[in-house]
Design an enzyme around this catalytic site. Sequence first.
Site: not given
Length: 814
Positions: A748, A705, A375-382
Site C-alpha cells: 500500500k 481497511s 507477491g504480485p505477478p512480474g516481480v521475479g518470483k520464478t
Amino acid sequence: MSSNSGIQIPSRLPLLCTHDGVLLPGSTMRISVDTARNMQLVKSRLLKGTSLKSTIIGVIPNTRDPEHDSDELPSLHSIGTAGLAVQVVGSNWPKPHYTLLITGLCRFRVTQLLRERPFPVAEVGQLDKLEQYTEGDQADGELGELSLRFHQAAVQLVGMLDMSVPVVAKLRRLLDSLPRETLPDVLASMIRTSNKEKLQVLDAVDLEERFKKALPLLTRQIEGLKLLQKTRKRRPDDDKRVLAIRKGGVFPGRQFSLDEEAEDEDGDDTAMLEKKVKAAAMPEAALRVCLKELKRLKKMPQSMPEYALTRNYLEMMVELPWSKSTTDCLDIRAARVLLDNDHYAMEKLKRRVLEYLAVRQLKSTLKGPILCFVGPPGVGKTSVGRSIARTLGREFHRIALGGVCDQSDIRGHRRTYVGSMPGRIINGLKTAGVNNPVFLFDEVDKLGKSLQGDPAAALLEVLDPEQNHSFTDHYLNVPFDLSQVLFIATANTTATIPPALLDRMEVLQVSGYTQEEKVEIAHRLTWRTEGYTREAGVRSLERKIGAICRAVAVKVAEGHKEGKASLYLSDQNTENKEEDSGIASPPEMPIVIDHIALKDILGPPVFEMEVSERLTLPGVAIGLAWTPMGGEIMFVEASRMEGEGQLTLTGQLGDVMKESAHLAISWLRSNAKTYLLTNGSADPLEGTDIHLHFPAGAVTKDGPSAGVTIVTCLASLLSGRLVRSDVAMTGEITLRGLVLPVGGIKDKVLAAHRANLKRVIVPKRNEKDLEEIPAHVRADLDFVFASTLDEVLKAAFDGGFPAAVSHPQVVSKL
C-alpha cells in the site's frame, strides 16, 4: 512317430500356404492367417469341423516374394508337412484375423491339385514311413554313423546351455528318449537357420540325406556358441548361456530356438539391467523390490504385456538418483554477488538464502527449507528461484501447478492401470538427475480439485519435513527421500492456499518495485514511461521498453539519418530527409528518446496522475488497497441529497466493506456534535440521503481497511471541507473510534509513493511494518501513525479538524 506305430494322414488335405517359415515334422509353429484362401480354410475347416480329422491340414511353404504376392494361387512346393491345428486364436473385429498353432506330423508329396477355391485341396501321398530304421541296427552302415554323430553333436549343443533352466533340462531328456530319426527335423527347427536351409531339410525325403543336410547346420551352431563364449566377458553367474526360447514347444508339444543374435541381445539387456540395479545404490527396501521384479522378468516371455510394464518399471528405478547429489556452493560472498547481479532489491529473499548457506556451513545434514514466495505477478518470483539454484550450484526443475486438479499428478498412478506413470515429483527427480535439486512449484495458489482427488492434499506429504524423507509414489510403491530437495513455491495470494498446506511453508512476501527500483532495473529508461505502466512488477515495463527498442531497430535497419539527436517518427520529416540526403545512411548515435518520440511510439499516456483533480470537491478521500497484483490507491466519493436518512453503497462492495461503511456512519452520527457536523439538528442525516461510491465499479472490493477512508470522506462531505490532495490512508475502525492494524502495508505504501502522494496515514500498530519499506521511500513520505479516528481527521485536513469540546484519549487495549 516311431517304427512301431506310424502316423496315417488323410489322402486329401486342405493346403495352407504360408510365408511365416518352414514347418518341420516334430516342431510347433505359429502361423498368421492373412490371405483370403487361408481365411476361408480356417472358417470352413477348422472353426466348423467337429472331428479330429478336420484339424489335420497341409502346410506348404510359399516361396513367392511376399511383396509381389497376388490373389492367384502360387506354384505349390511339391513337399509339405501335415500338421495338427492345436489352437486357433483370433477375432472378427475390426476385421477377421487369426493365428494358428500347428504341430508338424509328417511329410507329404502333392500328387494332384483337386481345387483352388475357396481354398486349395490336394491329393497327397505320405512320405515319412520310417519302418526301415530301427533302434536295433542304428550302428550299422553310414546311416548309423551319421545318426550317432548327430546325436553326439546335439548332446554337446545342449550341454553348452544352462541346465538349471527347466526347459533346457527337458530337452536334454528328450534327446535320449526321442527316436533318432526325428532328431534332424527337431534340431533343425531349434537352431538358427534360414528358411532356405530348412526347406532343404524338408525336401530331404531320404533319411541319410536328411542327416547330411542337418549335421552341418548343427556343427555351425556349436562353433558359433564356442566363439561367442570366447569373445564375451565372462561373469560368475553366466558361465553357461541360455539362448533363445521362442514361444511354441519341443516335440511333441514344445519348441526351442537357439537364435543367439536376437536372444543374446535380450539376455545382454537383462544382464545389463541387473547390473544397473545393483549399481544404483538403492536403499535396501527398493533393492529388494527391484531384484524380485527382475527375477520375475527373467521368467516372463516377451510376448506377455506385463513384460514391457515390468521392464519400464525397472528402468525407471535404475534411472532415479537414489544416491546422486551435487555439492552445494557455500561461499556466502560469491552467493551474495551472484544474487545481486541477477536481481535488484528483494533483500528479504536474498537474506533468507544467505542464512541457509550459513547454517549449511555449520551443519551439513540440514534438511532443505520449504519456502513460499507470495507477491504480485512480474516481480521475479520464478526467476529468483532459478537464481537460488545457480547460487547453490544445484539443478533446477520447475513444476507448473496452475490448473492441476488430479492428485495422480503429484503421487503418480498405480501400476495396475494401463498407461500408468510416476508423478511429476519423481519425473522431476529423474530429469534433474540428482536427489537434491531446487524444485519450484509455480502458481501453488491456483491448484484445482476434482473427482480425481485434491492435489493440494497430496502436496502435504511432499512439503512436510517430517514426512517427505519417505515419500511414496504410487507407481514406484517404495519410499524415496525428498528431505534434501529445496522446495520453493510461488503464489500471488495466500487466500486460496489451504491452511494445512500453507502451514508447512515459510511464507516470504515479495512486494512490488518502487519507481526508483524500476529505474535501476531498466537502466535509467523508466522515468519516461511513468504514464504507461503502473504495476507492481516489471513485465509491462519490459513490453514498453521492447516497443521502443523495436521502433529504433526499424529506423536503423531502414538507414534513415536523423537530423537531431532524437528519434521523431514523422513520415513528413522522413520524406524531406530522404530528398535532402539522396542516399540513406545510419542515424546519428546515440539515439535519444524524447517525449515526442515516446508518444509517437507508445501512443498517449495510459495513466495520468489525477489525484489533485479528483479532490476538488468535499466528499472525496484517497484510500489504499491491497490486491494480488500489488498495492493500489482507491478513491472514495460521497454525495448528499434530500431524503429520509438512507445510505446507498455502490461499486461492487463485499459484506465486510459494507459493514465498514455502516460503522463510519454510526460513529459520525454519535460524534456529530463533537465535530460540529449537526447543521442545526441533532442528527446530521436527518432529511438527508447519503450515496457512497467506490469508482472502478467492475472490480470487486472487500476488506476492513477502507474504514478510516470512509470516515474521512463522510466527514469532508458533512463539514464541507476539502481533504488534502496528497494524503492517503488505510486502517480498520471500531464503533468506539479506534483504528486497528491491517495487512499489506508495504504494498500500500509503495502504491502511494507511485502516485506521488506525500502523506500516508497508517494504524499505530502497523509502525513496525515500515521497516520492510526501502529507506528512500520512507524519506519521501510523511507517515502519520493513528490510534484513533480523531488523529486521522486532524492529519487528513489542512489545519486539522476542530472539535467543539476536547474528549479524553481512548487507548486501545486490543
